[in-house]
Enzyme design. Structure first.
Site, PDB file in Angstrom:
ATOM      1  N   ASP A   1       0.862  -1.164   0.000  1.00  0.00           N
ATOM      2  CA  ASP A   1       0.000   0.000   0.000  1.00  0.00           C
ATOM      3  C   ASP A   1       0.912   1.232   0.000  1.00  0.00           C
ATOM      4  O   ASP A   1       2.034   1.166   0.487  1.00  0.00           O
ATOM      5  CB  ASP A   1      -0.872  -0.055   1.261  1.00  0.00           C
ATOM      6  CG  ASP A   1      -1.578   1.256   1.521  1.00  0.00           C
ATOM      7  OD1 ASP A   1      -2.261   1.741   0.597  1.00  0.00           O
ATOM      8  OD2 ASP A   1      -1.427   1.798   2.636  1.00  0.00           O
TER       9      ASP A   1
ATOM     10  N   ASP B   1      -0.066   4.972   0.818  1.00  0.00           N
ATOM     11  CA  ASP B   1      -0.248   5.986   1.865  1.00  0.00           C
ATOM     12  C   ASP B   1      -0.376   5.363   3.250  1.00  0.00           C
ATOM     13  O   ASP B   1      -1.243   4.524   3.489  1.00  0.00           O
ATOM     14  CB  ASP B   1      -1.489   6.828   1.548  1.00  0.00           C
ATOM     15  CG  ASP B   1      -1.369   7.507   0.198  1.00  0.00           C
ATOM     16  OD1 ASP B   1      -0.251   7.938  -0.155  1.00  0.00           O
ATOM     17  OD2 ASP B   1      -2.387   7.603  -0.526  1.00  0.00           O
TER      18      ASP B   1
ATOM     19  N   ASP C   1      -1.682  -0.663   5.915  1.00  0.00           N
ATOM     20  CA  ASP C   1      -1.893  -0.100   7.248  1.00  0.00           C
ATOM     21  C   ASP C   1      -3.342  -0.138   7.709  1.00  0.00           C
ATOM     22  O   ASP C   1      -3.636   0.279   8.824  1.00  0.00           O
ATOM     23  CB  ASP C   1      -1.363   1.343   7.321  1.00  0.00           C
ATOM     24  CG  ASP C   1      -2.128   2.286   6.414  1.00  0.00           C
ATOM     25  OD1 ASP C   1      -2.465   1.879   5.277  1.00  0.00           O
ATOM     26  OD2 ASP C   1      -2.398   3.433   6.826  1.00  0.00           O
TER      27      ASP C   1
HETATM   28 MG   LIG Z   1      -2.857   3.151   3.552  1.00  0.00          MG
END
Ligand SMILES: [Mg+2]
Ligand SMILES: [Zn+2]
Length: 187
Positions: A4, A6, A118
């Site tokens: 991922d 961001d 995240d």
């Molecule tokens: Mg993310």
């Protein structure tokens, strides 16, 4: 290994269209360096609904991604969803499309991919594609997302450790003299 963007590779600046605001997460440069050294392909799987929302242009996004490569080195694949919830696309995480697309570009099965992210959407996309998921929580990660994660790592270094240890463990097994026989003597 699919990342991922961001909140995982770079600090999460919501709907960022400014390359100057790109800042790597701690250990990102080193973690990616280890993977490249070990010949593990690296890719990015990222939701960019800011494009669908009109908050940044595709060109802004390209410039941000170019800056990511400037700071973190080249990726073997980029799979990007520019849609929003409600567009009904098959790529926006938690859908599996980005993972499947990145795996196709890398010419590997999604089952041989590890998705690092995240939030729960990253883990759900991994699960839906049949990939292994590793969650690296940030202060924005919800407690339930951590509870539900198939695997949790402290940081990028730890996530890469887990994967490289498994790669190292798998190599001797695959080349063991009995491995071939085991393959075709199944009843
Ligand atoms: Mg993310
Ligand atoms: Zn999409």
């Amino acid at each position: 290994m699919l990342f991922d963007r961001d909140g995982t590779l770079i600090r999460d600046v919501p709907y960022n269209g400014d390359p100057k605001l790109v800042e790597p997460m701690p250990g990102a440069v080193e973690a990616l360096g280890r993977l490249r050294q070990a010949d593990v392909p690296v890719a990015v799987v990222t939701n960019q609904s800011g494009v669908a929302k009109g908050l940044l242009s595709p060109d802004d996004m390209d410039q941000v991604n170019a800056r990511v490569e400037e700071l973190l080195g080249p990726f073997d694949a980029w799979a990007i969803c520019v849609h929003d919830d409600g567009d009904g696309c098959t790529c926006r995480k938690p859908a599996p499309g980005l993972v499947i697309r990145a795996a196709a570009v890398l010419d590997v099965s999604p089952r041989d991919c590890v998705v690092v992210g995240d939030i729960g959407r990253d883990m759900d996309a991994a699960r839906a594609a049949g990939a292994r998921g590793i969650l690296i929580p940030t202060p924005q990660t919800l407690p339930g997302e951590i509870e539900d994660a198939p695997e949790v790592a402290h940081d990028l270094w730890d996530a890469v450790d887990r994967v490289l240890n498994d790669v190292a463990a798998a190599v001797p097994a695959a080349s063991a003299p009995w491995a071939r026989a085991m393959g075709w003597s199944r009843w």
